[in-house]
Motif scaffolding. Structure first.
Motif, PDB file in Angstrom:
ATOM      1  N   THR A 144       0.825  -1.224   0.000  1.00  0.00           N
ATOM      2  CA  THR A 144       0.000   0.000   0.000  1.00  0.00           C
ATOM      3  C   THR A 144       0.861   1.278   0.000  1.00  0.00           C
ATOM      4  OG1 THR A 144      -0.263  -0.155   2.423  1.00  0.00           O
ATOM      5  CG2 THR A 144      -2.063  -1.001   1.107  1.00  0.00           C
ATOM      6  N   LYS A 145       1.837   1.259  -0.905  1.00  0.00           N
ATOM      7  CA  LYS A 145       2.795   2.362  -0.994  1.00  0.00           C
ATOM      8  C   LYS A 145       2.117   3.700  -1.308  1.00  0.00           C
ATOM      9  CE  LYS A 145       5.013   2.498  -4.829  1.00  0.00           C
ATOM     10  NZ  LYS A 145       5.872   2.012  -5.916  1.00  0.00           N
ATOM     11  N   GLU A 146       1.278   3.688  -2.345  1.00  0.00           N
ATOM     12  CA  GLU A 146       0.643   4.946  -2.776  1.00  0.00           C
ATOM     13  C   GLU A 146      -0.191   5.563  -1.666  1.00  0.00           C
ATOM     14  OE1 GLU A 146       1.428   6.262  -5.605  1.00  0.00           O
ATOM     15  OE2 GLU A 146       2.520   4.479  -6.293  1.00  0.00           O
ATOM     16  N   GLU A 147      -0.922   4.723  -0.952  1.00  0.00           N
ATOM     17  CA  GLU A 147      -1.803   5.212   0.117  1.00  0.00           C
ATOM     18  C   GLU A 147      -0.995   5.879   1.229  1.00  0.00           C
ATOM     19  OE1 GLU A 147      -1.952   2.302  -1.430  1.00  0.00           O
ATOM     20  OE2 GLU A 147      -4.021   1.758  -1.856  1.00  0.00           O
ATOM     21  N   HIS A 148       0.133   5.251   1.602  1.00  0.00           N
ATOM     22  CA  HIS A 148       0.967   5.833   2.664  1.00  0.00           C
ATOM     23  C   HIS A 148       1.565   7.170   2.233  1.00  0.00           C
ATOM     24  CE1 HIS A 148       0.997   2.809   5.848  1.00  0.00           C
ATOM     25  NE2 HIS A 148       0.927   1.904   4.898  1.00  0.00           N
ATOM     26  N   ILE A 149       2.030   7.209   0.986  1.00  0.00           N
ATOM     27  CA  ILE A 149       2.661   8.447   0.515  1.00  0.00           C
ATOM     28  C   ILE A 149       1.616   9.558   0.403  1.00  0.00           C
ATOM     29  CG2 ILE A 149       3.823   9.493  -1.485  1.00  0.00           C
ATOM     30  CD1 ILE A 149       5.523   6.939  -1.606  1.00  0.00           C
ATOM     31  N   LYS A 150       0.445   9.194  -0.064  1.00  0.00           N
ATOM     32  CA  LYS A 150      -0.641  10.181  -0.156  1.00  0.00           C
ATOM     33  C   LYS A 150      -0.989  10.723   1.232  1.00  0.00           C
ATOM     34  CE  LYS A 150      -5.219  10.807  -2.205  1.00  0.00           C
ATOM     35  NZ  LYS A 150      -6.287  10.500  -1.222  1.00  0.00           N
ATOM     36  N   ARG A 151      -1.087   9.819   2.215  1.00  0.00           N
ATOM     37  CA  ARG A 151      -1.433  10.269   3.573  1.00  0.00           C
ATOM     38  C   ARG A 151      -0.341  11.168   4.146  1.00  0.00           C
ATOM     39  NH1 ARG A 151      -2.759   5.907   8.185  1.00  0.00           N
ATOM     40  NH2 ARG A 151      -0.509   5.550   7.999  1.00  0.00           N
ATOM     41  N   LEU A 152       0.903  10.862   3.826  1.00  0.00           N
ATOM     42  CA  LEU A 152       2.010  11.699   4.295  1.00  0.00           C
ATOM     43  C   LEU A 152       1.852  13.133   3.794  1.00  0.00           C
ATOM     44  CD1 LEU A 152       4.950  11.670   5.653  1.00  0.00           C
ATOM     45  CD2 LEU A 152       5.749  11.637   3.282  1.00  0.00           C
ATOM     46  N   TYR A 153       1.564  13.275   2.498  1.00  0.00           N
ATOM     47  CA  TYR A 153       1.396  14.621   1.940  1.00  0.00           C
ATOM     48  C   TYR A 153       0.172  15.315   2.535  1.00  0.00           C
ATOM     49  CZ  TYR A 153       5.379  14.248  -1.146  1.00  0.00           C
ATOM     50  OH  TYR A 153       6.665  14.144  -1.606  1.00  0.00           O
ATOM     51  N   ARG A 201       6.112  13.516  -4.978  1.00  0.00           N
ATOM     52  CA  ARG A 201       5.786  12.134  -4.587  1.00  0.00           C
ATOM     53  C   ARG A 201       6.656  11.105  -5.283  1.00  0.00           C
ATOM     54  NH1 ARG A 201      -0.793  11.849  -4.059  1.00  0.00           N
ATOM     55  NH2 ARG A 201      -0.948  13.883  -3.064  1.00  0.00           N
ATOM     56  N   ASN A 202       6.909  11.326  -6.579  1.00  0.00           N
ATOM     57  CA  ASN A 202       7.705  10.346  -7.337  1.00  0.00           C
ATOM     58  C   ASN A 202       9.115  10.246  -6.797  1.00  0.00           C
ATOM     59  OD1 ASN A 202       5.632   9.647  -9.002  1.00  0.00           O
ATOM     60  ND2 ASN A 202       6.171  11.154 -10.582  1.00  0.00           N
ATOM     61  N   SER A 203       9.699  11.398  -6.489  1.00  0.00           N
ATOM     62  CA  SER A 203      11.059  11.407  -5.971  1.00  0.00           C
ATOM     63  C   SER A 203      11.117  10.699  -4.622  1.00  0.00           C
ATOM     64  CB  SER A 203      11.542  12.855  -5.849  1.00  0.00           C
ATOM     65  OG  SER A 203      12.519  12.959  -4.851  1.00  0.00           O
ATOM     66  N   LEU A 204      10.125  10.963  -3.780  1.00  0.00           N
ATOM     67  CA  LEU A 204      10.104  10.330  -2.462  1.00  0.00           C
ATOM     68  C   LEU A 204       9.969   8.808  -2.595  1.00  0.00           C
ATOM     69  CD1 LEU A 204      10.120  10.812   0.584  1.00  0.00           C
ATOM     70  CD2 LEU A 204       7.624  10.878   0.505  1.00  0.00           C
ATOM     71  N   GLU A 205       9.060   8.402  -3.474  1.00  0.00           N
ATOM     72  CA  GLU A 205       8.824   6.983  -3.713  1.00  0.00           C
ATOM     73  C   GLU A 205      10.122   6.292  -4.150  1.00  0.00           C
ATOM     74  OE1 GLU A 205       4.923   6.826  -5.696  1.00  0.00           O
ATOM     75  OE2 GLU A 205       5.733   5.032  -6.650  1.00  0.00           O
ATOM     76  N   GLU A 206      10.823   6.950  -5.074  1.00  0.00           N
ATOM     77  CA  GLU A 206      12.065   6.404  -5.601  1.00  0.00           C
ATOM     78  C   GLU A 206      13.108   6.274  -4.494  1.00  0.00           C
ATOM     79  OE1 GLU A 206      12.907   7.928  -9.729  1.00  0.00           O
ATOM     80  OE2 GLU A 206      14.824   8.359  -8.746  1.00  0.00           O
ATOM     81  N   GLN A 207      13.197   7.299  -3.649  1.00  0.00           N
ATOM     82  CA  GLN A 207      14.165   7.258  -2.547  1.00  0.00           C
ATOM     83  C   GLN A 207      13.880   6.077  -1.613  1.00  0.00           C
ATOM     84  OE1 GLN A 207      15.141  10.907  -0.404  1.00  0.00           O
ATOM     85  NE2 GLN A 207      14.160  12.114  -2.002  1.00  0.00           N
ATOM     86  N   LEU A 208      12.597   5.878  -1.310  1.00  0.00           N
ATOM     87  CA  LEU A 208      12.234   4.801  -0.375  1.00  0.00           C
ATOM     88  C   LEU A 208      12.530   3.435  -0.994  1.00  0.00           C
ATOM     89  CD1 LEU A 208       8.873   6.256   1.017  1.00  0.00           C
ATOM     90  CD2 LEU A 208      11.130   6.304   2.114  1.00  0.00           C
ATOM     91  N   GLU A 209      12.250   3.312  -2.272  1.00  0.00           N
ATOM     92  CA  GLU A 209      12.501   2.034  -2.932  1.00  0.00           C
ATOM     93  C   GLU A 209      13.995   1.735  -3.020  1.00  0.00           C
ATOM     94  OE1 GLU A 209       9.716   2.196  -6.197  1.00  0.00           O
ATOM     95  OE2 GLU A 209       8.430   0.824  -5.064  1.00  0.00           O
TER      96      GLU A 209
END
Ligand code: PMP
Length: 292
Positions: free
Chosen positions: A43-52, A66-74
């Motif tokens: 549930t990656k997208e949901e967590h990142i959305k809630r963070l923002y 969001r994309n940059s953050l997602e990439e960093q976490l991955e």
């Protein structure tokens, strides 16, 4: 093992947190915990959305999209070769001379993220755990995933002091949520949980469960329910990223509160039928997202 500090993959011992970091001084910041199964973010997208959303609610502008953050976490998960565990990430409002009011625009949020191996709580999920009712003493913006967790911490310690896994909080007579989880009861085949208002954190696990119920035609009622209704429930469970769907099979007597005078066993003291069914369906969702 690496961590992320302000966008860079570095050694944990190689960073300094300023004594005037607003997270350190005020708890002025927000966070997320994301489950990793099979090296994949659940549930990656949901967590990142809630963070923002949390950032927006405290008027904090995050320094990455969001994309940059997602990439960093991955990248972090890959670098650390994490298979089963969690990512913890937080943003504080940054470093500035201590003053309650927001710092100027030149102050940027401080970002950290790290991974940790965390096994799934298999035996607790199978056998159920003990809970305890405690007063919800928190503020009125529990919908924000804020670093300010004193109320939650005191509730969890109350649970620990009574040998319990989780504290189930109630505001006057209304059950809100666990200290780090959402709370559900099952009565006559219906699932009840507190609506996603300012009084609870709208858990990502909670949302997955509600989606599953919708798909499966399991009746869900998002409504405030009382302590008496909790005590009268057929089944109780809590949900969270790390605890998944965790059956509560017993409620301890809270020596500090007059709301539950005696210990109480829920159902026959074993995880109930619908809770187990939801656990199975949740398992399928993990497989779908992280193993296919
Ligand atoms: N409520 C509170 C107060 C929490 O701290 C948590 C977990 N961090 C939850 C609910 C569950 O949220 P999630 O399912 O997103 O982990």
């Amino acid at each position: 093992e690496k961590i992320i500090f302000n966008g860079e993959l570095v050694e944990r011992t190689g960073i300094n947190i300023d004594i005037e970091d607003r997270g350190y001084q005020f708890g002025d910041g927000i966070y997320e915990v994301i489950r990793v199964y099979n090296g994949k973010l659940f549930t990656k997208e949901e967590h990142i959305k809630r963070l923002y959303e949390s950032a927006e609610k405290i008027s904090m502008e995050l320094p990455y999209d969001r994309n940059s953050l997602e990439e960093q976490l991955e990248n972090l998960v890959k670098e650390n070769q994490l298979k089963t565990g969690i990512i913890y990430l937080q943003f504080t409002r940054g470093v500035a001379m201590r003053a309650h009011g927001f710092p100027g625009d030149d102050v940027v949020p401080v970002f950290i993220a790290y991974t940790r191996e965390v096994e799934r709580p298999e035996s607790s999920m199978k056998n159920g755990v003990k809970g305890i009712l405690v007063d919800d003493i928190r503020w009125l913006r529990c919908d924000i995933k804020s670093l300010n967790l004193l109320g939650n911490i005191l509730a969890k310690q109350e649970a620990a002091n009574h040998g319990c896994f989780e504290a189930i909080q109630h505001r006057s007579n209304i059950v809100t949520e666990g200290s780090s989880s959402n709370a559900f009861v099952i009565k006559n085949g219906e699932l009840w949980t507190h609506p996603a208002t300012n009084l609870i954190l709208n858990g990502i696990t909670r949302r997955v469960i509600l989606d599953i119920c919708k798909e499966q035609g399991i009746q869900v009622i998002e409504k405030p329910f009382t302590v008496d209704e909790l005590l009268d429930a057929d089944e109780i469970f809590i949900s969270s990223t790390t605890s998944e769907i965790m059956p509560i099979v017993q409620l301890a007597k809270n020596t500090k509160s007059d709301i539950l005078l005696n210990e109480k066993t829920i159902g026959d003291g074993k995880p109930g039928q619908l809770t187990r069914k939801l656990q199975e369906l949740f398992e399928k969702e993990i497989e779908k997202q992280c193993y296919s």
